[in-house]
Design an enzyme around this catalytic site. Structure first.
Site, mmCIF file in Angstrom:
data_model
loop_
_atom_site.group_PDB
_atom_site.id
_atom_site.type_symbol
_atom_site.label_atom_id
_atom_site.label_comp_id
_atom_site.label_asym_id
_atom_site.label_seq_id
_atom_site.Cartn_x
_atom_site.Cartn_y
_atom_site.Cartn_z
ATOM 1 N N GLU A 99 -8.962 -48.656 15.643
ATOM 2 C CA GLU A 99 -9.833 -47.924 16.564
ATOM 3 C C GLU A 99 -11.224 -48.518 16.382
ATOM 4 O O GLU A 99 -12.033 -48.021 15.597
ATOM 5 C CB GLU A 99 -9.821 -46.419 16.248
ATOM 6 C CG GLU A 99 -10.505 -45.627 17.341
ATOM 7 C CD GLU A 99 -10.902 -44.227 16.898
ATOM 8 O OE1 GLU A 99 -10.592 -43.277 17.620
ATOM 9 O OE2 GLU A 99 -11.539 -44.079 15.836
ATOM 10 N N GLU A 119 -8.904 -35.031 12.338
ATOM 11 C CA GLU A 119 -9.806 -36.118 11.964
ATOM 12 C C GLU A 119 -11.197 -35.589 11.633
ATOM 13 O O GLU A 119 -11.909 -35.125 12.529
ATOM 14 C CB GLU A 119 -9.902 -37.128 13.119
ATOM 15 C CG GLU A 119 -10.864 -38.274 12.827
ATOM 16 C CD GLU A 119 -10.811 -39.381 13.881
ATOM 17 O OE1 GLU A 119 -10.258 -39.151 14.970
ATOM 18 O OE2 GLU A 119 -11.341 -40.467 13.585
#
Ligand code: MN
Length: 275
Positions: free
Chosen positions: A247, A153
């Site tokens: 998220e 990420e």
């Protein structure tokens, strides 16, 4: 595409972008009741989760495990792949490997986010990236042996100074010869770093492995100013069939944020069969 929601069991990061915190069973029951297909789990530690218990809860709620976060390695133990100390770097790899063992039992990938660290304390950028490449290479081998992928990420400039865009991450992954690593596109980080979100996703193409489905202000999709329809169209165009995982900050509260995330998913993506 399928909808997931974040569940954190890490006491240290209750302020983080996690919708549900604390109680795994309760979180799974709420996620299932709202219509999510999966949870994305942030365990306290690899050994803090009993795989059999987790399997039972997921089965009972008819949920899948979308991915497993490794953030606790940093937040609880300050383990980083780019520490200037060799022993910490190798403990970090070992920690992530153990998390991968847990996730692989559910065919889920782990996420490398906060554990990538940053160039700091006299460590220059080139050396930090070399350390990161070395750690990911070791994890790549472990993932190949287990038959799973892992997710890298890129984080925004306020959280790391290593790699910020999907394009730079793709170059890094391909340059390091990593075969099991896929990109995690976090729409909140991308809103800060990318000039063109749909374009960046299109260029990521088959390397894209996971999406953090968050608005510009890290609240649930639809509660910021990100323009979602062209983003969803780009995902369809590249044939993305993974998760959109909420998220997001639990604002104004966990239940409302989760409800908005699944409402936005249904509005812009539709039913899972419509993909
Ligand atoms: Mn993220």
């Amino acid at each position: 595409m399928r909808a997931a929601v974040t569940v954190s069991l890490i006491p240290e990061v209750r302020q983080g972008p996690f919708v549900f915190t604390g109680d795994l069973v309760q979180a799974c029951q709420r996620a299932a009741a709202l219509g999510f297909h999966a949870i994305e789990l942030f365990p306290e530690d690899p050994e803090a989760v009993e795989a059999e218990e987790l399997r039972q809860v997921l089965d009972d709620c008819q949920l899948s495990l979308a991915a497993v976060g490794t953030g606790a390695g940093w937040f609880r133990h300050q383990l980083s792949f780019t520490s200037s100390e060799e022993s910490i770097r190798s403990q970090a790899v070992d920690y992530a490997r153990r998390m991968m063992d847990l996730a692989a039992a559910f065919s889920a990938p782990i996420i490398i986010g906060a554990m990538q660290g940053k160039a700091s304390g006299g460590l220059n950028q080139a050396t930090a990236l070399r350390y990161l490449g070395h750690a990911l290479f070791q994890l790549d081998e472990h993932a190949e042996a287990l038959g799973v992928t892992l997710l890298y990420e890129p984080l925004n400039r306020y959280e790391s100074n290593l790699i910020h865009t999907l394009a730079d991450a793709a170059t890094f992954i391909q340059g390091a010869g990593l075969r099991q690593v896929r990109l995690l596109a976090d729409l909140f980080h991308m809103n800060i770093e990318e000039s063109d979100l749909p374009g960046a996703l299109r260029r990521a193409g088959p390397l894209l492995g996971h999406v953090h489905f968050s608005d510009s202000n890290r609240r649930a999709a639809g509660w910021g100013h990100t323009n979602f329809p062209p983003i969803i169209q780009a995902l369809r165009d590249i044939g993305y069939d993974g998760y959109l995982s909420a998220e997001v900050l639990p604002l104004p509260d966990a239940e409302s944020a989760a409800r908005q995330a699944i409402t936005a998913f249904r509005q812009w993506v539709g039913s899972p069969a419509a993909g």
